[in-house]
Scaffold this motif. Structure first.
Motif, PDB file in Angstrom:
ATOM      1  N   THR A   1       0.750  -0.972  -0.256  1.00 25.61           N
ATOM      2  CA  THR A   1       0.150   0.006   0.063  1.00 25.61           C
ATOM      3  C   THR A   1       0.973   1.061  -0.016  1.00 25.61           C
TER       4      THR A   1
ATOM      5  N   SER B   1       1.323   3.218   2.158  1.00 25.46           N
ATOM      6  CA  SER B   1       1.088   3.906   3.258  1.00 25.46           C
ATOM      7  C   SER B   1       2.517   2.533   4.119  1.00 25.46           C
ATOM      8  N   GLU B   2       1.828   1.759   3.212  1.00 33.20           N
ATOM      9  CA  GLU B   2       3.430   0.659   3.096  1.00 33.20           C
ATOM     10  C   GLU B   2       5.010   1.227   2.842  1.00 33.20           C
ATOM     11  N   TRP B   3       4.249   2.222   1.944  1.00 31.49           N
ATOM     12  CA  TRP B   3       6.035   2.937   0.668  1.00 31.49           C
ATOM     13  C   TRP B   3       6.123   3.521   1.926  1.00 31.49           C
ATOM     14  N   THR B   4       5.246   4.264   2.575  1.00 31.24           N
ATOM     15  CA  THR B   4       5.615   5.399   3.338  1.00 31.24           C
ATOM     16  C   THR B   4       6.718   4.754   4.726  1.00 31.24           C
ATOM     17  N   VAL B   5       6.420   3.871   5.002  1.00 32.50           N
ATOM     18  CA  VAL B   5       6.822   3.616   6.498  1.00 32.50           C
ATOM     19  C   VAL B   5       7.813   2.770   5.884  1.00 32.50           C
TER      20      VAL B   5
ATOM     21  N   ALA C   1      -6.105  -0.878   1.974  1.00 36.21           N
ATOM     22  CA  ALA C   1      -4.755   1.108   2.963  1.00 36.21           C
ATOM     23  C   ALA C   1      -5.002   0.391   4.894  1.00 36.21           C
ATOM     24  N   SER C   2      -5.503  -0.663   5.508  1.00 31.66           N
ATOM     25  CA  SER C   2      -5.379  -0.687   6.573  1.00 31.66           C
ATOM     26  C   SER C   2      -4.963  -2.238   6.832  1.00 31.66           C
TER      27      SER C   2
END
Length: 137
Positions: free
Chosen positions: A86, A88-92, A132-133
Motif C-alpha cells: 500500500t 502507507s506501507e511504502w511511506t513506512v 489501506a489498513s
C-alpha cells in the motif's frame, strides 16, 4: 566522497559502504511490524534467506548509483505486485530508509539522489488500490 563530479556510487563510498547500509536497512524492514502486518510481505520476508535478499538489494543499489555491479534479480514489478504493498506501507519503508541513511551520516544531497532513484520504482511496487489498513500483530 566530496567530489561532486564523482558518481553517486563513489560519493556513497562504493560497494562496501552501500552493502553496510543495505545490511542494516534490510534487518530493519524484515522485522517491521507495520510492514509484516501485510501477510503477503511477511511471507515474502521469510521465504528467502536474508543474506541473499541483502545481496540482491546491494547489487541493485550499486548499479542504480553508477557502480560496476549488475542487478541479477527479478524486475521490481515481477517481485512486488503480488505483495499488494500500500502507499502507507511504502511511506513506512521510506522512513526506515531515511533513518538508516541518517544513522550512516549520508549527506542530504546524496540522500536526495537516492530517494529520487528509489522513487522511480514506486509505480512497480505500490498497488494504489490495495487494502489501506492492516493491523500490526
Amino acid at each position: 566522497m566530496n567530489n561532486p563530479n564523482a558518481s553517486l556510487y563513489d560519493r556513497l563510498g562504493g560497494v562496501y559502504a552501500i552493502a553496510s547500509v543495505v545490511d542494516v536497512f534490510i534487518d530493519r524492514i524484515m522485522v517491521c511490524p507495520i510492514l509484516n502486518a501485510n501477510p503477503l510481505v511477511d511471507e515474502a520476508h521469510h521465504r528467502v534467506p536474508k543474506a541473499g535478499f541483502k545481496y540482491l538489494v546491494t547489487e541493485m543499489v550499486c548499479m542504480a548509483t553508477g557502480g560496476p555491479q549488475r542487478y541479477t534479480g527479478k524486475a521490481m514489478k515481477d517481485s512486488h505486485t503480488h505483495l499488494k504493498i500500500t502507499p502507507s506501507e511504502w511511506t513506512v519503508f521510506a522512513g526506515h530508509f531515511k533513518a538508516v541513511l541518517d544513522q550512516f551520516k549520508v549527506p542530504e544531497a546524496e540522500q536526495k539522489e537516492l530517494f529520487e532513484i528509489v522513487g522511480t520504482t514506486r509505480g512497480d511496487i505500490v498497488v494504489e488500490d490495495a487494502p489501506a489498513s492492516r493491523k500490526a500483530g
